[in-house]
Design a protein around this motif. Structure first.
Motif, PDB file in Angstrom:
ATOM      1  N   GLU A 227       1.428  -1.379   0.077  1.00 18.85           N
ATOM      2  CA  GLU A 227      -0.085  -0.252  -0.155  1.00 18.85           C
ATOM      3  C   GLU A 227       0.635   1.424  -0.318  1.00 18.85           C
ATOM      4  OE1 GLU A 227      -2.412   0.688   3.196  1.00 18.85           O
ATOM      5  OE2 GLU A 227      -3.789   1.962   3.163  1.00 18.85           O
ATOM      6  N   VAL A 228       0.695   2.096  -1.075  1.00 22.38           N
ATOM      7  CA  VAL A 228       1.616   3.734  -0.914  1.00 22.38           C
ATOM      8  C   VAL A 228       1.410   4.233   0.497  1.00 22.38           C
ATOM      9  CG1 VAL A 228       1.572   5.965  -2.266  1.00 22.38           C
ATOM     10  CG2 VAL A 228       1.237   3.172  -3.344  1.00 22.38           C
ATOM     11  N   THR A 229       1.937   4.326   1.033  1.00 21.72           N
ATOM     12  CA  THR A 229       1.451   5.235   2.627  1.00 21.72           C
ATOM     13  C   THR A 229       1.937   7.024   2.195  1.00 21.72           C
ATOM     14  OG1 THR A 229       4.099   4.243   3.258  1.00 21.72           O
ATOM     15  CG2 THR A 229       1.420   3.214   3.950  1.00 21.72           C
ATOM     16  N   ASP A 230       2.624   6.542   1.358  1.00 17.96           N
ATOM     17  CA  ASP A 230       3.291   8.226   0.778  1.00 17.96           C
ATOM     18  C   ASP A 230       3.292   8.152   0.050  1.00 17.96           C
ATOM     19  OD1 ASP A 230       3.322  10.986   1.242  1.00 17.96           O
ATOM     20  OD2 ASP A 230       5.750  10.815   2.891  1.00 17.96           O
ATOM     21  N   VAL A 231       3.772   9.925  -0.797  1.00 23.70           N
ATOM     22  CA  VAL A 231       4.466  10.195  -2.260  1.00 23.70           C
ATOM     23  C   VAL A 231       5.455  11.136  -2.121  1.00 23.70           C
ATOM     24  CG1 VAL A 231       3.414  11.208  -4.373  1.00 23.70           C
ATOM     25  CG2 VAL A 231       1.847  10.196  -3.149  1.00 23.70           C
ATOM     26  N   LEU A 232       6.368  10.813  -2.536  1.00 23.95           N
ATOM     27  CA  LEU A 232       7.629  11.585  -2.120  1.00 23.95           C
ATOM     28  C   LEU A 232       8.062  12.549  -2.748  1.00 23.95           C
ATOM     29  CD1 LEU A 232      10.175   7.830  -2.014  1.00 23.95           C
ATOM     30  CD2 LEU A 232       8.894   9.556  -0.097  1.00 23.95           C
ATOM     31  N   LEU A 233       7.823  13.741  -2.289  1.00 19.89           N
ATOM     32  CA  LEU A 233       8.460  14.954  -3.182  1.00 19.89           C
ATOM     33  C   LEU A 233       9.259  15.451  -2.964  1.00 19.89           C
ATOM     34  CD1 LEU A 233       4.927  16.511  -2.370  1.00 19.89           C
ATOM     35  CD2 LEU A 233       5.209  15.266  -4.354  1.00 19.89           C
ATOM     36  N   GLU A 234       9.897  15.400  -4.114  1.00 13.94           N
ATOM     37  CA  GLU A 234      11.312  16.709  -4.245  1.00 13.94           C
ATOM     38  C   GLU A 234      11.325  18.029  -5.337  1.00 13.94           C
ATOM     39  OE1 GLU A 234      14.702  14.190  -4.482  1.00 13.94           O
ATOM     40  OE2 GLU A 234      14.192  12.432  -2.551  1.00 13.94           O
ATOM     41  N   ASP A 235      12.016  19.034  -5.284  1.00 17.80           N
ATOM     42  CA  ASP A 235      11.731  20.571  -5.677  1.00 17.80           C
ATOM     43  C   ASP A 235      10.083  20.517  -6.182  1.00 17.80           C
ATOM     44  OD1 ASP A 235      14.274  20.030  -4.327  1.00 17.80           O
ATOM     45  OD2 ASP A 235      15.116  19.456  -6.449  1.00 17.80           O
ATOM     46  N   GLY A 236       8.934  19.791  -5.868  1.00 19.94           N
ATOM     47  CA  GLY A 236       7.866  20.295  -6.357  1.00 19.94           C
ATOM     48  C   GLY A 236       7.504  19.216  -7.170  1.00 19.94           C
ATOM     49  N   ALA A 237       8.112  17.697  -6.837  1.00 21.26           N
ATOM     50  CA  ALA A 237       8.285  16.807  -8.369  1.00 21.26           C
ATOM     51  C   ALA A 237       8.322  15.590  -7.697  1.00 21.26           C
ATOM     52  CB  ALA A 237       8.988  16.604  -8.899  1.00 21.26           C
ATOM     53  N   VAL A 238       6.935  15.039  -8.154  1.00 19.42           N
ATOM     54  CA  VAL A 238       7.248  13.578  -7.226  1.00 19.42           C
ATOM     55  C   VAL A 238       8.120  11.815  -7.500  1.00 19.42           C
ATOM     56  CG1 VAL A 238       5.450  11.447  -7.392  1.00 19.42           C
ATOM     57  CG2 VAL A 238       4.553  13.733  -7.836  1.00 19.42           C
ATOM     58  N   VAL A 239       8.864  11.898  -6.535  1.00 21.52           N
ATOM     59  CA  VAL A 239       9.852  11.142  -7.241  1.00 21.52           C
ATOM     60  C   VAL A 239      10.197  10.150  -6.812  1.00 21.52           C
ATOM     61  CG1 VAL A 239      11.191  13.429  -7.338  1.00 21.52           C
ATOM     62  CG2 VAL A 239      10.925  12.140  -4.849  1.00 21.52           C
TER      63      VAL A 239
ATOM     64  N   GLY B  68       0.798  21.765 -11.553  1.00 15.07           N
ATOM     65  CA  GLY B  68       2.043  22.386 -11.073  1.00 15.07           C
ATOM     66  C   GLY B  68       3.491  21.240 -10.445  1.00 15.07           C
ATOM     67  N   LEU B  69       2.335  20.012 -10.939  1.00 16.53           N
ATOM     68  CA  LEU B  69       3.437  18.951  -9.663  1.00 16.53           C
ATOM     69  C   LEU B  69       3.734  18.076 -11.477  1.00 16.53           C
ATOM     70  CD1 LEU B  69       4.056  17.558  -7.585  1.00 16.53           C
ATOM     71  CD2 LEU B  69       1.925  16.096  -7.547  1.00 16.53           C
ATOM     72  N   ALA B  70       4.939  17.919 -10.931  1.00 15.14           N
ATOM     73  CA  ALA B  70       6.017  17.458 -11.969  1.00 15.14           C
ATOM     74  C   ALA B  70       5.868  16.117 -11.731  1.00 15.14           C
ATOM     75  CB  ALA B  70       7.443  17.914 -12.099  1.00 15.14           C
ATOM     76  N   GLY B  71       6.066  15.777 -12.467  1.00 21.82           N
ATOM     77  CA  GLY B  71       6.530  13.569 -12.203  1.00 21.82           C
ATOM     78  C   GLY B  71       5.539  12.568 -12.418  1.00 21.82           C
ATOM     79  N   MET B  72       4.067  12.765 -12.233  1.00 23.48           N
ATOM     80  CA  MET B  72       3.003  12.307 -12.439  1.00 23.48           C
ATOM     81  C   MET B  72       1.437  12.737 -12.613  1.00 23.48           C
ATOM     82  SD  MET B  72       1.246  11.186  -8.304  1.00 23.48           S
ATOM     83  CE  MET B  72       0.012  12.514  -8.223  1.00 23.48           C
ATOM     84  N   THR B  73       0.873  11.447 -13.115  1.00 16.04           N
ATOM     85  CA  THR B  73       0.281  11.796 -14.050  1.00 16.04           C
ATOM     86  C   THR B  73      -1.166  10.994 -13.575  1.00 16.04           C
ATOM     87  OG1 THR B  73       1.003  12.388 -16.182  1.00 16.04           O
ATOM     88  CG2 THR B  73      -1.165  11.083 -16.194  1.00 16.04           C
ATOM     89  N   SER B  74      -2.633  10.941 -13.197  1.00  8.52           N
ATOM     90  CA  SER B  74      -3.151  10.237 -12.527  1.00  8.52           C
ATOM     91  C   SER B  74      -4.165   9.905 -14.031  1.00  8.52           C
ATOM     92  CB  SER B  74      -3.987  10.959 -11.986  1.00  8.52           C
ATOM     93  OG  SER B  74      -3.444  10.691 -10.735  1.00  8.52           O
ATOM     94  N   ILE B  75      -5.222   8.655 -14.031  1.00  5.19           N
ATOM     95  CA  ILE B  75      -5.866   8.616 -14.938  1.00  5.19           C
ATOM     96  C   ILE B  75      -7.180   7.961 -14.165  1.00  5.19           C
ATOM     97  CG2 ILE B  75      -5.694   5.959 -14.769  1.00  5.19           C
ATOM     98  CD1 ILE B  75      -5.846   6.567 -18.270  1.00  5.19           C
ATOM     99  N   VAL B  76      -8.380   8.822 -14.723  1.00  5.68           N
ATOM    100  CA  VAL B  76      -9.648   8.386 -13.986  1.00  5.68           C
ATOM    101  C   VAL B  76     -10.893   7.971 -14.919  1.00  5.68           C
ATOM    102  CG1 VAL B  76      -8.853  10.160 -11.660  1.00  5.68           C
ATOM    103  CG2 VAL B  76     -10.069  10.611 -13.632  1.00  5.68           C
TER     104      VAL B  76
END
Lengths: 567, 441, 416
Positions: free
Chosen positions: A169-181, A348-356
């Motif tokens: 289970e994802v417990t956190d999304v890691l963010l660095e410098d305004g981007a998802v890493v 404005g959050l780089a590194g991630m896309t969602s599909i819904v």
């Protein structure tokens, strides 16, 4: 720019597995994480219809066209998951002629092959139809096993180098410098195959790109990443009949409404469905009226349903989405189209896309669009091959069907095994050891159970979705413990016991909605077998110590060494 | 009878080539839409208690047969409409119907078996030895009609060792078995000779369905029925009739059965209209008319015939005071000790204890139950060479109990059970009607 | 002509059989009508009286000490301790040396095929050497193609339960060439050949390694079980026992056969294959039950007294649909929550209300209506058709059947 980017896909449903396969086939590094089993969310909770597009031919022609296109693709690449049953849109006396004509016209406009059948022709095709139906439109609907399809996508992804982590289970999304890493995940029992009683671990999975394919749960991942994704989950109830009363998909030919479809699914028929918006994709009421309505309404099309045995019911949540500000109130009016939300563009959050949004039948097409989008980020130009390359199990399937009496199995056990395993049948079923049937209702042999265990560790629910074992009329009463026995000696007794308890409880969950008549008798038989005969409910191994000395140690003539103490 | 059942049976010699669907002269087979009954809903009743398997006499001795549950509700539940593959082991079911009487939940097991067997046989090569042999066995009545014209010659030929060798090698009919002798005068001839019914009655009238066996081979049973019913004041008519279909169901020859059944229903329903009840002396015949016809066919009058069909003792117990009549009677010492076997087909009709109940009250007769096992012959099953040993192994318990019984006379309602009882012990086998005849006529 | 007896018992399971035997004691004519084979034939063959009263997790040593703790409305509170003793006494008389346990009031802990132990008051002699309070070293032997029983797993499970002995398990190939889907009866019949027993002994022998008793799933012969086990014991030189499981369950079949022999020798008339579908009554007395004789119109079977022993939800003595629960023959009152979603709990092993569905008896075992008055003067109920007990949780099913069957039979014969 990264040369060989690592992509993290969140969600082990059809979309997530489809994306993982697609990206892995294009040569990207892929890790897929899923908090439960594969298909744990919406994929494992649908009626198994392979849309011809007919259902959307009036209201949403774009979707209808995509459906018929993908319908043709899946028959090809997933032949061992698909049964081409055909479908009927059946008109009852109270249903309007006008809508019937609209439906017919709509199908033609969307390039969906149709034939109009008289009442008599419809009943010849499907003898269980009510005597008073007026006429029907025949369309190329089919049935598809979402479990098998999803697992096959995951297996294919693995074969192309992907890492698939279930119960992570994802417990956190890691963010660095305004981007998802990347993400932090909690492994329920360490990474790799699930083994009960193995301590949980936490892992940081870093990635060059993250795809949020969690459907109705997308908002929760969004929250961890600090972005707003307003999915509007809508629940639908489905009732599973014990046998196939029909061999054709039966749709009611009227504008959208509840309880208007019967899908012959594997050995069962599934009645669906309802459409009600809910707040939380996991906490919502599962109600009696929904089950009753399904039976009452659909009996008007197929009268035998009223007296037939249902074995369980389940609910799924559609991951519906509409762009902010659309403001549709009735969930049935929300589009079934899918949306790709690039969070860089959108938030404005780089590194991630969602599909819904979207729907199961077009999962591959959605996966292709996402994969294209991901590749674009890295300037990769590899072509999508998922529409052409058969899934594992669907290679040369036609050839194999001629040989399904092999493997020393009787018909229909051999037939059913082959229908499930497809071109993997020989690899799985060839054995020198005795290969008894473990699940008699669904004709699943030991060899197939063992193959599933090889894939999924001690998770018997994962074995279940791969094999259908314990999904028949006894709902595992006669076979759950046999399945658990197959885990030993590779896994130790306490692990086996925990795995068995989990499966038995899962089987009970859905049965609760079918407890009357035959299924209540079955439930009592199961209760007595597992309680009275096996004493599994008060198993001394799980409770406090028993003072064995205090009990009868045998009659004086029993031949044991110690004399009994008198009473 | 300590045959090594684990190793000695050849399981392969009756394998048929199922892909060889040779077109034959079976032009009367109707299109499949009329033929196939969808029995999947019957699987709804099954909750896997397995009482059917535990009661199956064949599964107990022959592991080639996977049991009635597999061949019944499980197989049907796994079917899609286009599936036609029936496992060959359906031909190992002897149609004793013990599974029907075991199932606490009303699964139509024998109907499922009969239907599946019909489908299997349809796909069989009509030129295979097994098909030809089964067709011959199933149509015993037709042969009997010919054979009984010259009974002495036929009896001589059929008991001839050369004939037996020929039957075994060419047809797969067990050479251990003695073909039943044809009577020198059939029951039909006797009945005609005596001038038909001796009593005419408006309110007590039965149509006797004697079946082929008591007509050609044991007319004394049929005569006993006529005399007993006449003693109770009944008009007994004997309509023209064909085989009840029992051996045809058991061999999957559903089209032969259909033709026979249609004829019988046609004739009998006309008599029922006139106020006759149908009475059988054979429990398999009454089973066919009461249960199998309505399950498998829907000719006009089928239900009506079923509703008016009775086994002979049953009829007299329900409509007359047979119990009282017997308890006040006695018979001379001709039947001192009777070793009674209840036919499996008596069970589903609630009849398997009636002879015991009746004759325990009859002075001059002692009756002993030889246990509840199947006799193992099940009509034509025990006649097949590949089934002969199983048939004898199933019967072992019955033979042992018969040997332990005091007398050397057996008793049963079923003609093929009688054959097996005689075959295994050398006892003379009577029909309950013959005992009743001695008591009340 | 009317079929007529003093007593008609409906249902041929444990309760019906002892009910009929008890009623026939003083010479009354009794007919037992059993539609199909009873659920007894797939039960484990163990005779539980009471293992876990009131939801307890610790097995009670002496069930008689715990009877008083049961709530009013429990069938045991109607029959009392003496009723339980009467039932067991009759059972011991019927079964003779087929069963053990009568030497003590204490429960025995019998190992099951699952590797659990369960408290029971009487057990087949074939299971006697397996008791968990006996400290002899144990070897469990399973067979490759029988997927219900995994001997090494069961042995580990027993050790997890803290049994006072060492236990090991081994899986072997059955020493006769049977197909993988051979029925349990096929194994049992094969073992009725001395040759197979010899081969089985040879298969097990190398694994003995000091074990003083050997447990196998309950398949040691069907008709000749005692001889098969004795033969195997003498060849192995150690005690041999069977482990209960199923369905299918041969110990259940053996017990049903023994009961039938007892009924036959007591002169009880037995009708099977025909269901009771209704009744005729005059005022508050039943005059006959209507028996569906296949294709015919239902036929009346007359009697002066009637015993209802048709079983519970499994035996179909209690029936249900989406809207309610009922007793299908006499339409006796069966209390149940109106909403079917209140019939169960969410935990698979919860104390489900449906497990207690059944008719409610007065102190003479007559089913009562919703006012608490007897539905009929001459109808008594016994066995699982009675409500008020969760037999699976309590391990009390057989004891209730014996006690209520015996008492119903006695009250019936006293009423004539």
């Amino acid at each position: 720019m990264v040369d060989s980017p690592e992509v993290l896909v969140i969600g082990g449903g059809s979309t997530g597995c489809g994306i993982a396969r697609d990206l892995a086939m294009r040569g990207l590094g892929v890790t897929l994480v899923e908090k439960g089993n594969l298909t744990n969310g919406t994929t494992g909770r649908m009626h198994g219809l392979l849309h011809s597009g007919g259902r959307y031919a009036v209201s949403d022609q774009a979707s209808a066209k995509e459906c018929i296109e993908e319908n043709r693709v899946l028959r090809d690449i997933a032949s061992h998951c698909v049964e081409m049953t055909d479908g009927l849109f059946v008109q009852r006396p109270e249903d309007s002629d006008e809508y019937f004509e609209e439906k017919l016209q709509g199908c033609r406009e969307c390039d969906i092959p149709v034939t109009v059948l008289s009442a008599e022709e419809a009943r010849t095709k499907e003898p269980a139809l009510a005597g008073d139906v007026e006429r029907a439109i025949s369309v190329p609907d089919g049935a598809i096993d979402p479990f098998r399809l999803c697992v096959a996508n995951a297996v294919s992804a693995e074969q192309h180098g992907a890492r698939i982590e279930t119960h992570a289970e994802v417990t956190d999304v890691l963010l660095e410098d305004g981007a998802v890493v990347g993400c932090e995940v909690r492994h329920d029992s360490g990474s790799g195959k699930r083994v009960h009683r193995t301590p949980g671990t936490t892992e940081e999975i870093r990635a060059d790109y993250v795809v949020n394919a969690t459907g109705a749960w997308a908002g929760q991942i969004g929250e961890l990443a600090g972005v707003d994704i307003e999915v509007r989950p809508s629940k639908g109830a489905m009732v599973i009949m014990n046998v196939r009363q029909v061999d054709t998909v039966i749709n009611r030919c009227r504008p959208k409404g509840d309880a208007d479809i019967i899908v012959p699914h594997e050995t069962t028929a599934i009645l669906g469905t309802t459409d009600e918006e809910v707040d939380d994709p996991e906490e919502y009421p599962e109600e009696r009226w929904e089950v009753d309505m399904m039976i009452e309404e659909l009996s008007k099309l197929v009268p035998i349903l009223r007296e037939s045995r249902t074995i369980r019911s389940f609910w799924g949540v559609r991951p519906l989405y509409e762009p902010p500000g659309t403001g549709t109130t009735d969930p049935t009016d929300i589009t079934r189209d899918f949306f790709l939300l690039d969070h860089e563009e959108r938030d404005g959050l780089a590194g991630m896309t969602s599909i819904v949004g979207g729907k199961f039948t077009t999962y591959r097409m959605m996966a292709e669009r996402i994969a294209d989008h991901v590749c674009e980020q890295f300037g990769i130009t590899a072509d999508c091959r998922t529409a052409d390359e058969p899934l594992p199990g669907s290679e040369d399937f036609e050839v194999l069907q001629d040989h399904m009496e092999a493997f020393g199995l009787r018909s229909p056990i051999g037939r059913r095994s082959t229908q499930r395993l497809g071109s993997r049948a020989e690899e799985v079923l060839t054995t020198d050891d005795p290969n008894p049937v473990v699940c008699e209702c669904e004709a699943v042999t030991r060899a197939e159970i063992q193959d599933a265990i090889d894939q999924s560790g001690t998770d018997l629910n994962a074995v279940r979705i791969r094999t259908r074992a314990s999904m028949g009329n006894c709902q595992g009463g006669l076979c759950c413990h046999r399945m658990a026995n197959e885990l030993h000696p590779e896994h130790e007794e306490p692990t086996v016991r925990t795995a068995l308890d989990e499966l038995y409880q899962e089987r009970w969950k859905g049965q609760r909605h079918a407890l009357w008549g035959e299924q209540l008798s079955q439930a009592m038989l199961n209760h007595v077998l597992h309680g009275t005969t096996m004493n599994r409910d008060r198993d001394p191994a799980r409770h406090e110590t028993v003072n064995f000395d205090a009990f009868d140690a045998g009659a004086p003539d029993s031949g044991r060494r110690e004399e009994p103490d008198g009473d | 009878m300590t045959k090594d059942s684990e190793t000695d049976h050849d399981h392969t010699d009756h394998t048929t080539d199922r892909t060889d669907r040779v077109a034959t002269a079976e032009a009367t087979v109707p299109p499949s839409s009329e033929r196939t009954t969808d029995l999947r809903p019957g699987a709804d009743n099954c909750y896997k208690c397995t009482a059917c398997d535990t009661s199956c006499p064949v599964a107990e001795v022959d592991d080639e047969f996977p049991g009635p549950k597999f061949q019944g509700p499980e197989q049907w539940r796994l079917k899609r409409s286009e599936d036609t593959d029936i496992d060959e082991s359906i031909t190992s079911c002897s149609n004793c119907m013990r599974c029907d009487s075991a199932c606490p939940s009303g699964v139509p097991l024998s109907q499922m078996h009969n239907t599946a067997r019909g489908e299997y046989v349809e796909g069989m090569s009509k030129l295979s030895r097994e098909y030809v042999r089964n067709r011959i066995l199933a149509n015993y009545g037709r042969l009997a009609r010919i054979g009984s014209r010259v009974p002495r010659l036929t009896n001589f030929v059929m008991s001839n060792r050369v004939t037996k060798w020929f039957n075994e090698r060419l047809l797969g009919i067990a050479s251990e078995r003695e073909f039943p002798a044809f009577a020198t005068q059939t029951f039909g001839e006797w009945y005609e000779e005596r001038g038909g019914p001796q009593i005419e009655s408006e309110d007590r009238r039965i149509a006797y369905f004697h079946g082929d066996y008591s007509n050609f081979n044991t007319p004394e049973v049929a005569k006993a029925l006529v005399r007993v019913f006449e003693a109770f004041g009944y008009e007994v008519v004997v309509p023209e009739q064909r085989c009840s279909g029992t051996p045809m169901f058991a061999n999957g020859m559903l089209e032969d059965a259909r033709r026979a059944a249609e004829f019988n229903v046609d004739t009998l329903s006309a008599l029922v209209e006139e106020g006759y009840d149908v009475v059988c002396s054979c429990t398999s015949c009454s089973m066919a008319l009461r249960q199998e016809y309505p399950e498998l066919f829907d000719f006009e009058g089928t239900e009506q015939v079923a509703a008016h069909t009775y086994e002979a003792l049953e009829y007299l117990r329900l409509h007359e005071d047979l119990d009282g009549a017997l308890s006040e009677s006695e018979v001379d010492g001709e039947h001192p000790e009777l070793a009674y076997h209840a036919p499996c087909h008596a069970r589903n009709q609630g009849l398997h204890r009636q002879a015991l109940e009746l004759f325990r009250e009859l002075d001059g007769v002692a009756i002993e139950d030889v246990g509840d096992s199947c006799s193992g012959i099940s009509g034509t099953y025990g006649w097949k060479s590949e089934k002969y040993d199983y048939s004898m192994e199933i019967a072992e318990e019955m033979f042992e109990h018969m040997e332990d019984a005091d007398g050397t006379t057996g008793l049963t309602e079923c003609p093929t059970c009688a054959m097996q009882m005689e075959h295994g012990t050398g006892y003379e086998i009577d029909h309950p009607l013959e005992v009743i005849e001695k008591a009340v006529v | 002509m009317a079929i007529s007896e003093d007593v008609v018992v409906i249902g041929g399971g444990l309760a019906g059989s002892v009910g009929a035997l008890s009623a026939a004691r003083t010479g009354a004519s009794v007919r037992l009508i059993s539609h199909k084979e009873s659920t007894l034939r797939h039960a484990s063959g163990l005779i539980d009286v009471l293992g876990y009263p009131n939801g307890g997790e610790q097995p009670v040593v002496n069930p008689f000490d715990a009877l008083d703790e049961l709530p009013t409305g429990h069938p045991y509170s109607v029959v009392g301790a003496s009723g339980v003793r009467d039932g067991l006494a009759l059972f011991d008389e019927i079964t003779g040396d087929l069963y053990v346990g009568g030497h003590t009031d204490r429960n025995a802990l019998v190992p099951t095929q699952q590797g659990t132990v369960k408290p029971t008051a009487r057990y087949p002699r074939s299971m006697a050497a397996g008791l968990a309070s006996d400290d002899r070293e144990m070897l469990l032997v399973g067979f490759e193609s029988l997927s219900d029983f995994d001997a090494p797993l069961a042995a580990d499970h027993l050790e997890a339960a803290g049994v006072p002995f060492e236990s090991r398990g081994v899986t072997v190939r059955f020493p006769a060439d049977l197909r993988a889907d051979a029925k349990l009866t096929r194994f049992a019949t094969a073992l009725e050949r001395a040759r197979t027993v010899r081969a089985l002994a040879e298969t097990i022998e190398p694994h003995l390694d000091g074990a003083e008793r050997v447990g196998v799933p309950a398949l040691l012969g069907e008709d000749d079980a005692a001889a098969v086990r004795a033969d195997l014991e003498s060849r192995l030189g150690v005690s041999v026992f069977e482990l209960p499981g199923g369905p299918p369950s041969l110990p259940g079949v053996r017990l049903a056969d023994r009961l039938f022999e007892a009924l036959d020798s007591a002169g009880v008339h037995v009708s099977t294959g025909v269901p009771v579908v209704g009744y005729e009554a005059e005022e508050d007395r039943i005059t006959s039950v209507l028996v569906d004789r296949g294709s015919h119109a239902p036929h009346p079977y007359h009697a002066r007294e009637f015993v209802l022993a048709t079983g519970g939800l499994v035996g179909k003595g209690i029936d249900s649909d989406r809207n309610g629960v009922r007793e299908p023959i006499f339409d006796c009152h069966v209390p149940h929550p109106e909403d079917r979603y209140d019939w169960f709990l969410d935990e698979a092993f919860g104390d489900h209300p449906f497990a207690r569905f059944g008719v409610i008896p007065d102190d003479e075992l007559r089913p009562v209506d919703n006012q608490g008055d007897p539905e009929f003067e001459n109808l008594r109920a016994a066995g699982s058709v009675l409500g008020g007990a969760n037999i699976a949780a309590e391990k009390s099913g057989s004891g209730i059947s014996l006690a209520t069957g015996t008492l119903a039979g006695r009250l019936t014969r006293e009423a004539i």
